[in-house]
Write an enzyme that holds these catalytic residues in place. Structure first.
Site, PDB file in Angstrom:
ATOM      1  N   ASP A   8       0.843  -1.376  -0.003  1.00  0.00           N
ATOM      2  CA  ASP A   8      -0.013   0.026   0.107  1.00  0.00           C
ATOM      3  C   ASP A   8       0.868   1.323  -0.187  1.00  0.00           C
ATOM      4  O   ASP A   8       1.994   1.013   0.248  1.00  0.00           O
ATOM      5  CB  ASP A   8      -1.053  -0.057   1.298  1.00  0.00           C
ATOM      6  CG  ASP A   8      -1.603   1.477   1.309  1.00  0.00           C
ATOM      7  OD1 ASP A   8      -2.409   1.926   0.597  1.00  0.00           O
ATOM      8  OD2 ASP A   8      -1.500   1.899   2.667  1.00  0.00           O
ATOM      9  N   ASP A  10      -0.193   5.312   0.818  1.00  0.00           N
ATOM     10  CA  ASP A  10      -0.330   6.284   1.791  1.00  0.00           C
ATOM     11  C   ASP A  10      -0.383   5.516   3.280  1.00  0.00           C
ATOM     12  O   ASP A  10      -1.321   4.936   3.509  1.00  0.00           O
ATOM     13  CB  ASP A  10      -1.627   7.052   1.428  1.00  0.00           C
ATOM     14  CG  ASP A  10      -1.295   7.971   0.171  1.00  0.00           C
ATOM     15  OD1 ASP A  10      -0.204   8.724   0.205  1.00  0.00           O
ATOM     16  OD2 ASP A  10      -2.145   7.707  -0.852  1.00  0.00           O
ATOM     17  N   GLY A  51      -9.842   7.812  -1.996  1.00  0.00           N
ATOM     18  CA  GLY A  51      -9.766   8.545  -3.145  1.00  0.00           C
ATOM     19  C   GLY A  51      -9.970  10.017  -2.832  1.00  0.00           C
ATOM     20  O   GLY A  51     -11.089  10.564  -2.351  1.00  0.00           O
ATOM     21  N   GLU A  54     -13.072  11.759  -4.411  1.00  0.00           N
ATOM     22  CA  GLU A  54     -14.469  11.138  -3.637  1.00  0.00           C
ATOM     23  C   GLU A  54     -14.641  11.944  -2.431  1.00  0.00           C
ATOM     24  O   GLU A  54     -15.818  12.050  -1.904  1.00  0.00           O
ATOM     25  CB  GLU A  54     -14.220   9.562  -3.366  1.00  0.00           C
ATOM     26  CG  GLU A  54     -14.511   8.762  -4.860  1.00  0.00           C
ATOM     27  CD  GLU A  54     -12.898   8.577  -5.691  1.00  0.00           C
ATOM     28  OE1 GLU A  54     -12.206   9.231  -5.307  1.00  0.00           O
ATOM     29  OE2 GLU A  54     -13.063   7.795  -6.640  1.00  0.00           O
ATOM     30  N   HIS A  81      -9.027  18.449  -7.319  1.00  0.00           N
ATOM     31  CA  HIS A  81      -7.925  17.557  -7.237  1.00  0.00           C
ATOM     32  C   HIS A  81      -6.898  17.438  -8.012  1.00  0.00           C
ATOM     33  O   HIS A  81      -5.683  17.270  -7.605  1.00  0.00           O
ATOM     34  CB  HIS A  81      -8.736  16.033  -7.633  1.00  0.00           C
ATOM     35  CG  HIS A  81      -8.090  14.759  -7.070  1.00  0.00           C
ATOM     36  ND1 HIS A  81      -8.005  13.902  -8.021  1.00  0.00           N
ATOM     37  CD2 HIS A  81      -7.937  14.327  -6.188  1.00  0.00           C
ATOM     38  CE1 HIS A  81      -7.326  12.859  -7.694  1.00  0.00           C
ATOM     39  NE2 HIS A  81      -7.160  12.934  -6.219  1.00  0.00           N
ATOM     40  N   LYS A  84      -4.808  19.640  -6.355  1.00  0.00           N
ATOM     41  CA  LYS A  84      -4.048  19.331  -5.027  1.00  0.00           C
ATOM     42  C   LYS A  84      -3.083  18.399  -5.352  1.00  0.00           C
ATOM     43  O   LYS A  84      -1.861  18.322  -4.644  1.00  0.00           O
ATOM     44  CB  LYS A  84      -5.236  18.480  -4.157  1.00  0.00           C
ATOM     45  CG  LYS A  84      -4.570  17.881  -2.952  1.00  0.00           C
ATOM     46  CD  LYS A  84      -4.059  16.233  -3.272  1.00  0.00           C
ATOM     47  CE  LYS A  84      -4.966  15.226  -3.622  1.00  0.00           C
ATOM     48  NZ  LYS A  84      -3.998  14.002  -3.691  1.00  0.00           N
ATOM     49  N   THR A 122      -4.963   3.260  -3.432  1.00  0.00           N
ATOM     50  CA  THR A 122      -6.331   4.043  -4.195  1.00  0.00           C
ATOM     51  C   THR A 122      -5.743   5.377  -4.500  1.00  0.00           C
ATOM     52  O   THR A 122      -6.518   5.838  -5.128  1.00  0.00           O
ATOM     53  CB  THR A 122      -7.290   3.994  -3.144  1.00  0.00           C
ATOM     54  OG1 THR A 122      -6.827   4.707  -2.157  1.00  0.00           O
ATOM     55  CG2 THR A 122      -7.779   2.632  -2.775  1.00  0.00           C
ATOM     56  N   THR A 123      -4.500   5.724  -4.402  1.00  0.00           N
ATOM     57  CA  THR A 123      -3.904   7.161  -4.968  1.00  0.00           C
ATOM     58  C   THR A 123      -3.726   7.006  -6.425  1.00  0.00           C
ATOM     59  O   THR A 123      -3.593   5.985  -6.970  1.00  0.00           O
ATOM     60  CB  THR A 123      -2.564   7.114  -4.255  1.00  0.00           C
ATOM     61  OG1 THR A 123      -3.041   7.087  -2.715  1.00  0.00           O
ATOM     62  CG2 THR A 123      -2.136   8.481  -4.418  1.00  0.00           C
ATOM     63  N   SER A 124      -3.738   8.221  -6.778  1.00  0.00           N
ATOM     64  CA  SER A 124      -3.713   8.516  -8.320  1.00  0.00           C
ATOM     65  C   SER A 124      -2.219   8.232  -8.685  1.00  0.00           C
ATOM     66  O   SER A 124      -1.311   8.478  -7.861  1.00  0.00           O
ATOM     67  CB  SER A 124      -3.979   9.963  -8.437  1.00  0.00           C
ATOM     68  OG  SER A 124      -5.167  10.265  -7.946  1.00  0.00           O
ATOM     69  N   ASN A 127       0.554  10.556  -8.162  1.00  0.00           N
ATOM     70  CA  ASN A 127       1.022  10.765  -6.567  1.00  0.00           C
ATOM     71  C   ASN A 127       2.097   9.730  -6.414  1.00  0.00           C
ATOM     72  O   ASN A 127       3.030   9.971  -5.528  1.00  0.00           O
ATOM     73  CB  ASN A 127      -0.041  10.917  -5.685  1.00  0.00           C
ATOM     74  CG  ASN A 127      -0.926  11.835  -5.810  1.00  0.00           C
ATOM     75  OD1 ASN A 127      -0.594  13.086  -6.268  1.00  0.00           O
ATOM     76  ND2 ASN A 127      -2.253  11.767  -5.937  1.00  0.00           N
TER      77      ASN A 127
END
Ligand code: XBP
Ligand code: MG
Length: 257
Positions: A8, A10, A51, A54, A81, A84, A122-124, A127
């Site tokens: 994972d 983050d 997300g 989301e 987003h 960000k 789940t991060t883009s 990133n």
């Protein structure tokens, strides 16, 4: 036998939420002239929504000054987003986010011992790229046999899709792999794909009840505070041998408070 580690991002590779994504979201609000700010506690509550886009949309439901039309909200969330993610990359490049202790050592050890590694997040992708490029250099993707990110799935964690896709990419069955996660949602995603999971507690999920992990502890840097206690003492940190030992004793799956 562990053929691959699935990481994972983050909270697990790095404590990237409080001083990374959260700060970057606030800069995006500021840049668009919005009075919204997410303090540490409020962001912790919002983290239950996986997300970033989301999360923005969920927060807007409780703000009277958010756009009323769904289409306008979605456009605003998309723009916030995007901004960000830019601010997050700036923070990473400035060195604001460190890898958690023990992470680089385990990544290097796994690579040296021929254990493949993957990213399941789940991060883009931007990133993940910003973080890993800063930590491992531009050829960081060579360290990972598979990288599955938020935009690669139609349903984010706790949905198991991200893990199922990583397994397909590796052409391995779940029991040949081991996930490392920090959040109950991440554990649920791994378990949903039948991937055994070890939990390293992070700031935001320090006290959550975690169900079904094969081991849980404060971080890979220490052998203290783990349940079950690590047995394969070859270093002062958690090693691949410890993970293999927990993996082999998988009947200990239980609930940790
Ligand atoms: C953590 C997340 C992400 C990040 C922000 O994912 O839920 O949404 O908070 O990243 P994981 P994005 O622990 O699986 O890495 O803004 O790109 O969604
Ligand atoms: Mg996480």
């Amino acid at each position: 036998m562990i053929e691959a580690l699935l990481w994972d991002v983050d909270g697990t590779l790095a404590e990237s939420e409080r001083d990374g994504h959260r700060v970057a979201f606030n800069r995006a609000f500021e840049a668009l002239g919005l009075p919204w700010r997410w303090d540490v506690a409020h962001y912790g509550a919002l983290l239950r929504i996986t997300g970033g886009r989301e999360r923005l949309l969920a927060d807007m439901t409780s703000r009277a000054d958010a756009p009323q039309l769904a289409g306008e909200r979605e456009a605003l969330a998309r723009e916030l987003h995007r901004r960000k993610n830019g601010f997050y990359a700036d923070l990473v490049a400035a060195g604001a986010i460190a890898l958690r202790e023990g992470v680089a050592e385990l990544i290097d050890e796994a690579a040296a011992r021929g254990v493949r590694q993957g990213i399941a997040t789940t991060t883009s992708r931007v990133n993940v790229d910003a973080l890993l490029r800063h930590k491992f250099g531009p050829d960081w993707p060579r360290r990972f046999a598979v990288v599955v990110c938020g935009e690669d799935v139609s349903s984010k964690k706790p949905d198991p899709q991200v893990y199922r896709q990583a397994l397909r990419g590796l052409a391995l069955g779940p029991l040949q792999t081991l996930a490392i996660e920090d959040s109950p949602g991440g554990v649920a995603a791994a378990r949903g794909a039948e991937v055994p999971v070890v939990v390293t507690r992070s700031t935001y999920f320090a006290h959550d009840t975690v169900e079904g992990a094969i081991a849980i502890g404060p971080g890979l840097h220490t052998r203290e505070g783990w349940r079950p206690a690590p047995r394969a003492a070859t270093a002062s940190r958690i090693t691949l041998d410890d993970l293999a030992d927990w993996h082999a004793r998988m009947e200990l799956v239980s609930q940790f408070g």
